[in-house]
Design a protein around this motif. Structure first.
Motif, PDB file in Angstrom:
ATOM      1  N   LEU A  18       0.842  -1.192   0.000  1.00 51.59           N
ATOM      2  CA  LEU A  18       0.000   0.000   0.000  1.00 51.59           C
ATOM      3  C   LEU A  18       0.882   1.248   0.000  1.00 51.59           C
ATOM      4  O   LEU A  18       1.944   1.265   0.616  1.00 51.59           O
ATOM      5  CB  LEU A  18      -0.884   0.032   1.252  1.00 51.59           C
ATOM      6  CG  LEU A  18      -1.851  -1.122   1.464  1.00 51.59           C
ATOM      7  CD1 LEU A  18      -2.476  -1.035   2.850  1.00 51.59           C
ATOM      8  CD2 LEU A  18      -2.926  -1.114   0.395  1.00 51.59           C
ATOM      9  N   SER A  22      -2.728   5.364   1.473  1.00 53.58           N
ATOM     10  CA  SER A  22      -3.654   4.252   1.714  1.00 53.58           C
ATOM     11  C   SER A  22      -3.487   3.688   3.125  1.00 53.58           C
ATOM     12  O   SER A  22      -4.474   3.398   3.798  1.00 53.58           O
ATOM     13  CB  SER A  22      -3.439   3.144   0.691  1.00 53.58           C
ATOM     14  OG  SER A  22      -3.770   3.596  -0.596  1.00 53.58           O
ATOM     15  N   ARG A  25      -5.120   6.073   5.440  1.00 48.72           N
ATOM     16  CA  ARG A  25      -6.588   5.975   5.338  1.00 48.72           C
ATOM     17  C   ARG A  25      -7.092   4.755   6.100  1.00 48.72           C
ATOM     18  O   ARG A  25      -8.073   4.824   6.827  1.00 48.72           O
ATOM     19  CB  ARG A  25      -7.027   5.906   3.875  1.00 48.72           C
ATOM     20  CG  ARG A  25      -8.554   5.855   3.713  1.00 48.72           C
ATOM     21  CD  ARG A  25      -8.967   5.846   2.251  1.00 48.72           C
ATOM     22  NE  ARG A  25      -8.423   4.737   1.500  1.00 48.72           N
ATOM     23  CZ  ARG A  25      -8.944   3.508   1.470  1.00 48.72           C
ATOM     24  NH1 ARG A  25     -10.010   3.216   2.160  1.00 48.72           N
ATOM     25  NH2 ARG A  25      -8.383   2.574   0.730  1.00 48.72           N
ATOM     26  N   TRP A  26      -6.398   3.605   5.958  1.00 47.23           N
ATOM     27  CA  TRP A  26      -6.812   2.407   6.666  1.00 47.23           C
ATOM     28  C   TRP A  26      -6.690   2.579   8.179  1.00 47.23           C
ATOM     29  O   TRP A  26      -7.532   2.100   8.933  1.00 47.23           O
ATOM     30  CB  TRP A  26      -6.033   1.180   6.196  1.00 47.23           C
ATOM     31  CG  TRP A  26      -6.567   0.617   4.915  1.00 47.23           C
ATOM     32  CD1 TRP A  26      -5.937   0.546   3.717  1.00 47.23           C
ATOM     33  CD2 TRP A  26      -7.868   0.068   4.699  1.00 47.23           C
ATOM     34  NE1 TRP A  26      -6.762  -0.013   2.763  1.00 47.23           N
ATOM     35  CE2 TRP A  26      -7.954  -0.321   3.351  1.00 47.23           C
ATOM     36  CE3 TRP A  26      -8.976  -0.137   5.515  1.00 47.23           C
ATOM     37  CZ2 TRP A  26      -9.103  -0.886   2.802  1.00 47.23           C
ATOM     38  CZ3 TRP A  26     -10.115  -0.707   4.971  1.00 47.23           C
ATOM     39  CH2 TRP A  26     -10.172  -1.077   3.633  1.00 47.23           C
TER      40      TRP A  26
END
Length: 52
Positions: A18, A22, A25-26
């Motif tokens: 990732l 990302s 964001r996770w």
């Protein structure tokens, strides 16, 4: 990285694939899920807020 791996049971390789945005964001998604599942009303700090 370990935060995502712990909660989603993803391997280090999967998390490393990732991009940074990302992964961030996770981390936010996991923190939001934890907030919704915490019925005590005690607001815990998001992983993104540590160090502030």
């Amino acid at each position: 990285m370990s935060f995502i791996s712990y909660y989603f049971h993803w391997s280090a390789g999967e998390v490393l694939e990732l991009d940074h945005a990302s992964r961030r964001r996770w981390c936010g998604e996991i923190s939001a899920i934890n907030s919704r599942l915490n019925p005590s009303g005690k607001q815990e700090k998001s992983i993104l807020e540590f160090g502030k």
